[in-house]
Design an enzyme around this catalytic site. Structure first.
Site, PDB file in Angstrom:
ATOM      1  N   ASP A 483      -3.089   4.222   7.979  1.00  0.00           N
ATOM      2  CA  ASP A 483      -1.620   4.940   8.043  1.00  0.00           C
ATOM      3  C   ASP A 483      -1.822   6.172   8.369  1.00  0.00           C
ATOM      4  O   ASP A 483      -2.661   7.020   7.769  1.00  0.00           O
ATOM      5  CB  ASP A 483      -0.914   4.637   6.649  1.00  0.00           C
ATOM      6  CG  ASP A 483       0.607   5.407   6.453  1.00  0.00           C
ATOM      7  OD1 ASP A 483       1.076   5.134   7.528  1.00  0.00           O
ATOM      8  OD2 ASP A 483       0.710   6.204   5.839  1.00  0.00           O
ATOM      9  N   ASP A 680      -1.921   5.271   0.991  1.00  0.00           N
ATOM     10  CA  ASP A 680      -1.706   6.333   0.209  1.00  0.00           C
ATOM     11  C   ASP A 680      -1.440   5.395  -1.235  1.00  0.00           C
ATOM     12  O   ASP A 680      -1.450   5.873  -2.505  1.00  0.00           O
ATOM     13  CB  ASP A 680      -0.779   7.279  -0.015  1.00  0.00           C
ATOM     14  CG  ASP A 680       0.610   6.817   0.395  1.00  0.00           C
ATOM     15  OD1 ASP A 680       0.877   5.499   0.097  1.00  0.00           O
ATOM     16  OD2 ASP A 680       1.408   7.685   0.827  1.00  0.00           O
ATOM     17  N   ASP A 684       2.611   2.376   1.032  1.00  0.00           N
ATOM     18  CA  ASP A 684       1.754   1.429   1.420  1.00  0.00           C
ATOM     19  C   ASP A 684       1.171   0.218   0.800  1.00  0.00           C
ATOM     20  O   ASP A 684       0.597  -0.864   1.274  1.00  0.00           O
ATOM     21  CB  ASP A 684       0.411   1.897   2.048  1.00  0.00           C
ATOM     22  CG  ASP A 684       0.767   2.937   3.103  1.00  0.00           C
ATOM     23  OD1 ASP A 684       1.779   2.990   3.941  1.00  0.00           O
ATOM     24  OD2 ASP A 684       0.025   4.221   3.098  1.00  0.00           O
TER      25      ASP A 684
END
Length: 809
Positions: A483, A680, A684
């Site tokens: 991400d 994180d 996510d």
């Protein structure tokens, strides 16, 4: 469902652990159980409504393995004040080091519900002593005590065995010494062999009894069969019938077995060093404010809501929130972050971290089993007790190996004595050799030893594997998806470039911009202020916020405009020579802030979410290991492609909404790829769960997140490289150990059974080979601590460090 980690005492063999697993799995309400012989503990997943920890503990006791309770730091979680308010009596079964107040041992119980009432302490202590005596050990032994006990039994057996060499003919027609007092040689050897065997062999006898009671065959059964057969046959030949005696062979056989197990247990004790270091981090005492005055209490007695006083150099006892004062705190021992963190009122502090400077007070918010330290300990214990897929197969193979040893031993006797007509002494010697040479322990230890060392080394480096399956799956990853925000980038805007007009000094530019932005909490203003830190900024007057465009102020008596291109156009300010730079920066996805004074452009300040310093190196290292790197972001395709090109990313997934991340991971999996996801752990979570291995980065002390398979406590993407490197190295050790264990047993059985006659093995050599095989597996796993791995500091490299890593080394 709830998970608990319980102590399991006196586990002499991996197959003994399998027996305990079978019995606990029969309990109503127990969903899953894993017992680890190396750590001497069990992880039990159970339904609180159907079974209690006390019932599970009782079941372990009934298996013959004493359970002292739940495993966690005792002085953090166990409060047992007496009814009178005086100091509580230390419950039996609580293990402490030399300094009672400072010890936290892996074997220490914490669960109050597992402790008997105070009036039962005496009876409970007596039961413990009886249990320990029955096992041939002293009361309340931990792993180090058991190592010393096995060493003592080895030396006792050796001391009695040496005279047997003097009195035994050893192939000669007459012994070196004549038996005293007119006693027969066999009687003298009986007394010496009894001293060399009966006391030293007792732990194996009890372990064999427990294994048979729990429905398994283990190594102890083979030891009792081999040593017991030779000793009992010799006793019969001495007192009841005429025949050859095996006193010498039986005694020396046991000497070698004890030597091997002593060395193996020393290696096993070293494998759990990471847990012991974790348990030793928290301080034993805390200073709290009660009834208006400061008093010192054990950390176990700190309550949620207590005001705790911390001075320079103090260790913080429990988690909490600062209420008064300021300081800097070293959190490296838990989070791995190297720089001390500033603390002010409202900030959180973590138990077991060290206050560097300043005095402050804070309110305790998490105590006992809720502290970050206790949660980390629990997570590492559960990972070490979990079983990799290869171990499940090895456990079954170990069971069949013991049965094969018994059957092959009996068949060896039948063939050599009845079919080939060899002497009884020869046939019985080969039978004993077959019993003793089989090494199920090498198979049983092959995987758990490697997992123990691998997960412990990971914990030292702030990489927490939740289970052995994740450790194995991480070696198979084809793609790692990052991400973008907060993972590959810093997660906050930073000044990445300053482009001054001709003849303008950069420090002057930053000083003027900082003057205008002083006091603003806008993210772009904060980025400029951070870049201008240390530069003297003049005072700005007549500040005006220009909605949607920027700000205007007077600095040094001159009008200053700071904002976007629209602001420049509104003020008819020509950016002239900087126009091309502005287009370049905007094309690269930067936010461009224009600075003008007296209607003349001074500079362009480019602001962006800056890549982390290790991001590019992380991507290169993963690609060098054959792993593709993907970036997932909500940015538009153009901006995402530019960032991806800058970092060298293979796959760019742009315009992805938070709820679509999991489906993107699924698309990659549908292409036959094994996918790891790095995020994180908050927004996510679905993608982390969907991935084959989910990495939660920057978790700090929030290690309990359910969505992640691997928790990276630091905010460094390079830890992903470290996690994969460590997984591959651990899996290599597993495979090396398994191949050795299988290969050893394949070669050992024909040699022991006399297939290569006239070349045969003696029982003593077989015992040395069996014990050496187990010790070799353990030592090979421990070598992982010294292996050089990218992204992982070895135990040797960090010896002497004050952090968890140093403590573990």
């Amino acid at each position: 469902m709830k998970t608990i980690n319980l102590h399991v005492g006196a586990l002499l063999s991996p197959l003994g652990a399998l027996g305990v697993e079978r019995q606990l799995a029969k309990l109503d309400g127990v969903a899953d159980v894993a017992v680890n012989q190396v750590s001497g503990s069990a992880t039990v997943n159970y339904d609180e409504a159907r079974v209690t920890p006390a019932v599970i503990k009782e079941a372990i006791d009934q298996c013959g393995h004493h359970c002292t309770g739940e495993l966690a730091p005792s002085h953090l979680c166990q409060r047992a004040p007496s009814s009178s308010g005086t100091a509580a009596v230390k419950p039996p079964g609580t293990f402490h080091r030399k300094h009672d107040h400072s010890a936290m041992r892996q074997e220490t119980p914490i669960a109050a519900e597992l402790l008997p009432p105070a009036h039962k302490h005496a009876d409970h202590a007596m039961q413990m002593d009886d249990m320990s005596h029955e096992m041939g050990h002293g009361a309340g032994m931990d792993m180090q005590d058991m190592v010393r006990d096995m060493r003592n039994r080895f030396f006792i057996s050796l001391a009695f065995s040496l005279p047997i060499f003097v009195f035994s003919p050893m192939g000669m027609t007459t012994p070196l010494l004549t038996p005293p007092f007119g006693l027969s040689l066999n009687v003298i050897l009986f007394f010496l062999a009894s001293g060399a065997i009966l006391y030293p062999v007792w732990p194996f006898v009890v372990a064999a009894y427990r294994a048979l009671k729990n429905g398994v065959l283990n190594m102890a059964v083979l030891v009792v069969l081999s040593v017991g057969t030779g000793y009992l046959f010799s006793v019969g030949a001495t007192f009841f019938f005429a025949g050859e005696q095996f006193y010498e062979a039986s005694a020396i056989l046991l000497v070698f077995i004890l030597l091997g197990h002593w060395l193996e247990m020393r290696a096993r004790a070293g494998a759990s060093a990471a847990i012991r270091a974790l348990l030793d981090l928290a301080p034993p005492k805390a200073n709290v404010i009660r009834s208006g005055r400061e008093i010192e209490v054990p950390t176990a007695e700190v309550l949620a809501g207590d005001a705790v006083v911390i001075r320079p150099g103090n260790k913080i006892p429990v988690d909490g929130r600062v209420t008064e004062g300021r300081s800097t705190v070293d959190e490296s021992m838990l989070t791995g972050e190297s720089m001390p963190v500033d603390k002010k009122p409202g900030d959180t502090v973590i138990g077991a971290t060290i206050n560097k400077s300043g005095t402050f007070r804070y309110t305790a918010t998490k105590v006992g089993a809720d502290t970050a330290l206790a949660q980390i300990v629990k997570l590492v214990q559960e990972a070490q007790n979990s079983k990799a897929p290869a171990q499940l197969l090895a456990d079954r193979a170990s069971q069949w190996l013991v049965l094969a040893a018994v059957l092959i031993g009996l068949l060896t006797f039948i063939v050599w004595f009845w079919w080939l007509g060899k002497p009884l002494l020869f046939a019985l010697t080969l039978t004993i050799t077959v019993f003793v040479i089989a090494c199920p322990d090498a198979l049983g230890l092959a995987t758990p030893m490697a997992v123990m060392v691998g997960t412990g080394l990971g914990a030292m480096n702030g990489i927490l594997f939740k289970n052995a399956g994740a450790l194995e799956e991480a070696t198979k990853l084809d793609v790692v998806v990052f991400d973008k925000t907060g993972t590959l980038t810093m997660g906050q805007p930073e000044v990445v470039e300053v482009v001054p007009a001709s003849g303008v000094d950069q420090r002057e530019i930053l000083g003027i911009a900082a003057s205008v932005e002083a006091g603003s909490d806008h993210p772009l203003a904060q980025a400029i202020l951070r870049r201008a830190a240390g530069i003297d900024a003049g005072k700005a007057d007549s500040f005006t916020n220009l909605e949607g465009m920027g700000a205007q102020a007077t600095v040094g008596g001159k009008p200053v405009f700071l904002g976007n291109r629209r602001l420049m156009n509104a003020q008819n300010i020509d950016i002239g020579e900087l126009k091309r730079d502005a287009e370049r920066l905007q094309g690269a996805g930067r936010t461009v802030v224009h600075l003008a004074r007296d209607n003349k452009i001074l500079a362009l300040i480019a602001i962006a979410d800056k890549p982390r310093p290790t991001a590019a190196d992380t991507i290169k290292q993963l690609q060098a290991r054959g792993v593709q790197v993907a970036m997932i972001t909500g940015d538009n395709q153009g901006t995402a492609e530019r960032i991806g090109h800058e970092l060298g990313i293979d796959i760019v997934l742009a315009d992805v909404l938070p709820g679509q991340k999991a489906s993107k991971v699924k698309e990659l999996q549908s292409q036959g790829k094994k996918v790891g996801m790095v995020g994180d752990g908050v927004n996510d979570a679905p993608a982390l769960t969907q991935a084959d291995v989910g990495f939660a980065i920057g978790a700090g002390t929030d290690v309990a997140m359910e969505s992640a398979d691997v928790v990276l406590m630091k905010s460094d993407p390079y830890d992903v490289v470290g996690a994969i490197e460590l997984s591959r190295a651990t899996l290599r050790k597993m495979h090396q150990n398994l191949w050795w264990a299988v290969g050893y047993n394949v070669v050992a059985f024909p040699l022991a059974a006399g297939v290569f006659y006239p070349f045969t093995l003696s029982p003593e050599i077989a015992a040395l080979a069996m014990s050496g095989s187990s010790a070799l597996v353990a030592v090979n796993a421990l070598m992982l601590k010294r292996t050089k791995l990218s992204g992982i500091k070895s135990a040797g490299a960090i010896a002497g460090s004050p952090t968890l890593a140093g403590a573990t080394a």
